[in-house]
Design a protein around this motif. Structure first.
Motif, PDB file in Angstrom:
ATOM      1  N   UNK A 151      -5.030  -7.869  23.980  1.00 51.18           N
ATOM      2  CA  UNK A 151      -6.134  -7.214  24.781  1.00 51.18           C
ATOM      3  C   UNK A 151      -6.180  -6.200  24.535  1.00 51.18           C
ATOM      4  N   UNK A 152      -4.699  -5.423  25.762  1.00 51.71           N
ATOM      5  CA  UNK A 152      -4.138  -4.335  26.091  1.00 51.71           C
ATOM      6  C   UNK A 152      -3.822  -3.598  25.022  1.00 51.71           C
ATOM      7  N   UNK A 153      -2.930  -3.757  24.102  1.00 48.17           N
ATOM      8  CA  UNK A 153      -1.979  -3.685  23.020  1.00 48.17           C
ATOM      9  C   UNK A 153      -3.720  -2.939  21.513  1.00 48.17           C
ATOM     10  N   UNK A 154      -4.382  -3.311  21.690  1.00 50.63           N
ATOM     11  CA  UNK A 154      -5.363  -2.829  21.058  1.00 50.63           C
ATOM     12  C   UNK A 154      -6.178  -1.552  21.481  1.00 50.63           C
ATOM     13  N   UNK A 155      -6.345  -2.167  23.127  1.00 52.07           N
ATOM     14  CA  UNK A 155      -7.292  -0.762  23.442  1.00 52.07           C
ATOM     15  C   UNK A 155      -6.045   0.687  23.155  1.00 52.07           C
ATOM     16  N   UNK A 156      -4.754   0.512  23.644  1.00 48.60           N
ATOM     17  CA  UNK A 156      -3.520   1.585  23.055  1.00 48.60           C
ATOM     18  C   UNK A 156      -3.863   1.958  21.453  1.00 48.60           C
ATOM     19  N   UNK A 157      -4.375   1.093  21.205  1.00 54.21           N
ATOM     20  CA  UNK A 157      -3.753   1.304  19.689  1.00 54.21           C
ATOM     21  C   UNK A 157      -4.943   2.261  18.703  1.00 54.21           C
ATOM     22  N   UNK A 158      -6.593   1.659  19.745  1.00 53.46           N
ATOM     23  CA  UNK A 158      -7.605   2.727  19.636  1.00 53.46           C
ATOM     24  C   UNK A 158      -7.605   4.051  20.005  1.00 53.46           C
ATOM     25  N   UNK A 159      -7.265   3.816  20.944  1.00 50.41           N
ATOM     26  CA  UNK A 159      -7.089   5.173  21.871  1.00 50.41           C
ATOM     27  C   UNK A 159      -5.943   6.322  21.051  1.00 50.41           C
ATOM     28  N   UNK A 160      -4.825   5.540  20.038  1.00 48.06           N
ATOM     29  CA  UNK A 160      -3.456   6.654  19.473  1.00 48.06           C
ATOM     30  C   UNK A 160      -4.514   7.321  18.342  1.00 48.06           C
ATOM     31  N   UNK A 161      -5.616   6.350  18.591  1.00 44.18           N
ATOM     32  CA  UNK A 161      -5.979   6.541  16.819  1.00 44.18           C
ATOM     33  C   UNK A 161      -6.523   8.916  16.714  1.00 44.18           C
ATOM     34  N   UNK A 162      -7.050   9.775  16.869  1.00 43.60           N
ATOM     35  CA  UNK A 162      -6.590  10.774  16.650  1.00 43.60           C
ATOM     36  C   UNK A 162      -4.820  11.025  16.008  1.00 43.60           C
ATOM     37  N   UNK A 163      -3.797  10.667  16.642  1.00 39.74           N
ATOM     38  CA  UNK A 163      -3.254  10.919  16.254  1.00 39.74           C
ATOM     39  C   UNK A 163      -2.132   9.648  14.975  1.00 39.74           C
ATOM     40  N   UNK A 164      -3.250   8.665  14.886  1.00 38.50           N
ATOM     41  CA  UNK A 164      -2.298   7.802  13.607  1.00 38.50           C
ATOM     42  C   UNK A 164      -3.177   8.089  12.700  1.00 38.50           C
ATOM     43  N   UNK A 165      -4.789   9.428  12.309  1.00 38.75           N
ATOM     44  CA  UNK A 165      -5.881   9.293  11.782  1.00 38.75           C
ATOM     45  C   UNK A 165      -3.946  11.063  11.184  1.00 38.75           C
ATOM     46  N   UNK A 166      -3.709  11.666  11.207  1.00 40.14           N
ATOM     47  CA  UNK A 166      -3.257  12.210  11.272  1.00 40.14           C
ATOM     48  C   UNK A 166      -1.082  12.041  10.525  1.00 40.14           C
ATOM     49  N   UNK A 167      -1.245  10.604  11.450  1.00 38.99           N
ATOM     50  CA  UNK A 167       0.038  10.282  10.187  1.00 38.99           C
ATOM     51  C   UNK A 167       0.387   9.063   9.557  1.00 38.99           C
ATOM     52  N   UNK A 168      -1.440   8.768   9.103  1.00 38.62           N
ATOM     53  CA  UNK A 168      -1.143   7.480   8.260  1.00 38.62           C
ATOM     54  C   UNK A 168      -2.630   7.972   7.283  1.00 38.62           C
ATOM     55  N   UNK A 169      -2.506   7.628   5.911  1.00 39.31           N
ATOM     56  CA  UNK A 169      -3.137   7.294   5.024  1.00 39.31           C
ATOM     57  C   UNK A 169      -4.479   7.142   5.337  1.00 39.31           C
ATOM     58  N   UNK A 170      -5.649   7.927   4.807  1.00 35.95           N
ATOM     59  CA  UNK A 170      -6.931   7.486   5.200  1.00 35.95           C
ATOM     60  C   UNK A 170      -7.883   6.270   4.486  1.00 35.95           C
ATOM     61  N   UNK A 171      -7.420   5.666   3.390  1.00 41.15           N
ATOM     62  CA  UNK A 171      -7.698   3.953   3.602  1.00 41.15           C
ATOM     63  C   UNK A 171      -6.873   3.602   4.291  1.00 41.15           C
TER      64      UNK A 171
END
Length: 651
Positions: A151-171
């Motif tokens: 569950x903590x891992x899930x929250x950490x990925x959610x908090x990283x969304x701004x940088x993940x959006x920068x690095x990942x394809x839109x879909x």
């Protein structure tokens, strides 16, 4: 709950590319998976992205760009302060829960969650963000059960969304967002409000999405249910804290979520913690302090101080935990970490919390003579078939692991048939005492006593094997002639070796110097001559205590953790117990005297029907009695008495 993914075109998302975007859309489809209509429709509207009735990939791209630029209404540093440095706020409690250092993926994503740039983060050459993201999404979508770590891992990925959006394809980034949204809604719907997973996934995850995706209306709307979930968890803190501390090692990670929720509520919902929130956080923080060992790790965890450094640094978890009750938590945490000593002062003089913490629902107990780490302590987890036990003699851990028991009845090996249950608990300025029992085959009960004599730094660890009430009725009160053979294996801690005395049966536990002295007080003191009990060490690092008797059996160990007594003369004896001028058999009642130098203690245990009996000049009608005996005046200073009306009675 399994969510199916497919490789359909962006049109199936409800995202209608413009003619000029068709080629780009086909290129994206060939590289990443997209969402099925079923998955799209199960989320409250892709149209809610822009508050209109329709949506497009171009519109998601616009929101994605805003997310990358802003990352929410405030930066991680603004929200969490010093704890945001290098992403440590999202690693609080992880090392203790994992019993080791955080893995490289957690290190990387936690740094991204606090504004780190992927290009500047030191990571392993094998790290592939796209592959790790797809693996994470697949694992999240294919499970129904989330432990605290996941569950903590899930929250950490959610908090990283701004940088993940920068690095990942839109879909792929939209697939990640949708999966997180669906998980949050599924957990909210389950309404298991007292579980740690509910706190983290219904509370913190919703607040994190509302913070990081504040430009997405559907995510911003998660603030209210997330705050409600967090509040509901706190309102039922008696059960919530029991779930959080079960097993001991996840308590810090749960407290970390509470602390982050406090900051996120202020940023996203403009709400401060109320009394109900602070009260729950205070209790959980005190449990975390009680479970903490001197080097900064935790009981039942192998994490080192280096592994858990994120919890201990300036602005870390412990600094934040103190704020919930600085008068008591600050000296308590300083004492358990060895940063200060209580100097033998009473708890009220330094505003320390209670020194015994027991949660019957979690089946976890921590018994501290004082909060000072220079003293001894006992930790018990009796949620499994075997009791997990840790015993510290001062700063040295001497016992660590599963306390195993074997019982034979007339040569036939018996087995436990149910869980351990607490039947008696007592605590005062003299002792901490807990008694539990476990049913066994053969009509037997295994009753286990742990008593910590606080000032004297002595521990009684004793097992009684007695018949169940049904077995007693079937025997019509006649003495049993069945032979009981008992063996227990206490695991010595790593680096601890057994150092037996050559002529007598006591065993010292040593890590280079003697740390504890174990007396098998039901055994003959001298190695020569017959004895019904023995204490030896095994090649696999256990203290092996064996004893034998008929009908009922009491097998006590006396553990002395005071080094000042180790060089003094010592002895122990089984005492005569008298019942109306008749000597009691060992299956009725037993008593023992322990003497080290001028200090003496007595232990008495009823095994049969409680009656008025005499032992060492003391007249008793009790199931259990322990005292400090004054040889000069010949009187007893009672430490604890469990009478026959208490649930600790064997009858």
């Amino acid at each position: 709950m399994v969510w199916t993914m497919s490789t359909e075109s962006p049109k199936s998302l409800g995202l209608s590319p413009t003619p000029g975007d068709a080629g780009a859309a086909r290129t994206k489809r060939s590289k990443t998976k997209t969402l099925t209509p079923a998955l799209r429709n199960s989320v409250p509207g892709l149209s809610s992205l822009n508050g209109s009735d329709g949506g497009s990939l171009e519109q998601w791209e616009s929101l994605r760009q805003k997310t990358m630029r802003r990352g929410g209404p405030a930066s991680a540093e603004t929200v969490f302060g010093k704890a945001a440095k290098s992403g440590s706020v999202y690693r609080w409690g992880i090392a203790v829960a994992k019993s080791g250092p955080c893995d490289p993926v957690t290190q990387t994503i936690s740094r991204l969650a606090c504004g780190g740039l992927l290009a500047k983060i030191k990571k392993s050459p094998e790290f592939d963000l796209v592959a790790e993201t797809q693996t994470f999404i697949d694992s999240m979508e294919s499970t129904n059960v989330f432990d605290v770590l996941t569950a903590t891992q899930v929250v950490t990925w959610a908090a990283a969304l701004p940088e993940l959006c920068r690095e990942l394809a839109p879909e792929l980034s939209w697939r990640l967002v949708t999966s997180l949204r669906q998980l949050h809604e599924a957990v909210v719907a389950r309404a298991n409000v007292t579980s740690a997973a509910h706190l983290i996934l219904a509370g913190e995850l919703g607040l994190t999405l509302a913070w990081r995706l504040a430009d997405v209306p559907s995510c911003l709307l998660l603030r209210k249910p997330a705050v409600a979930a967090m509040t509901a968890w706190c309102e039922q803190s008696e059960n919530s804290v029991a779930d959080a501390v079960a097993g001991a090692v996840h308590a810090r990670a749960v407290l970390a979520s509470v602390v982050r929720c406090e900051s996120l509520m202020q940023v996203t919902a403009k709400q401060k913690f109320k009394k109900v929130h602070i009260r729950a956080a205070d209790v959980l923080a005190t449990w975390v302090a009680a479970l903490t060992v001197r080097k900064g790790g935790s009981v039942f965890s192998s994490a080192t101080r280096k592994d858990a450094m994120d919890d201990l640094i300036d602005g870390g978890l412990f600094d934040r935990a103190v704020t919930y009750d600085s008068d008591t938590l600050e000296p308590a945490i300083a004492a358990v970490l060895g940063e200060s000593q209580t100097g033998g002062r009473l708890a009220w003089e330094v505003s320390l919390p209670e020194s015994m913490w027991h949660e019957p629902d979690a089946k976890l107990a921590v018994m501290l003579p004082e909060w000072d780490v220079q003293k001894s302590r006992v930790c018990l987890d009796y949620s499994g078939e075997n009791v997990a036990i840790e015993i510290f003699s001062g700063r040295t851990k001497v016992i660590d692991g599963q306390w195993q028991t074997m019982i034979e009845l007339d040569g036939d090996e018996q087995q436990p048939t149910g869980p351990w249950t607490e039947i008696c608990e007592y605590s005062d300025d003299d002792v901490h005492y807990i008694e539990m029992e476990q049913p066994w085959t053969g009509g037997l009960l295994l009753q286990r006593q742990i008593m910590l004599v606080r000032e004297d730094r002595c521990i009684l660890a004793a097992d009684a094997v007695v018949p169940t009430d049904q077995a007693i009725r079937e025997a019509s009160g006649a003495p049993s002639s069945q032979v009981i053979r008992y063996m227990s294996r206490l695991p010595m801690a790593e680096s601890i070796a057994a150092d037996p005395e050559p002529e007598t049966r006591e065993v010292f536990l040593s890590d280079g110097r003697r740390a504890a002295m174990v007396l098998p007080i039901s055994a003959c003191e001298w190695r020569v001559g017959p004895t019904a009990a023995t204490l030896k060490s095994s090649e696999d690092g256990h203290l092996v205590f064996t004893s034998e008797g008929k009908g009922r059996l009491y097998s006590p160990l006396w553990i002395d953790c005071s080094q000042r007594r180790f060089k003094r003369k010592r002895t122990w004896r089984q005492l005569t117990v008298v019942d109306e001028l008749r000597l009691c058999r060992n299956d009725e009642a037993v008593g023992y005297r322990i003497q080290v130098g001028s200090e003496q203690w007595m232990v008495y245990r009823t095994l049969g029907q409680p009656r008025t009996r005499s032992v060492l000049g003391k007249h008793l009608i009790a199931d259990f009695f322990a005292s400090r005996f004054d040889l000069t005046y010949g009187d007893h200073d009672a430490l604890v008495t469990v009478d026959d009306s208490e649930p600790g009675s064997s009858e």
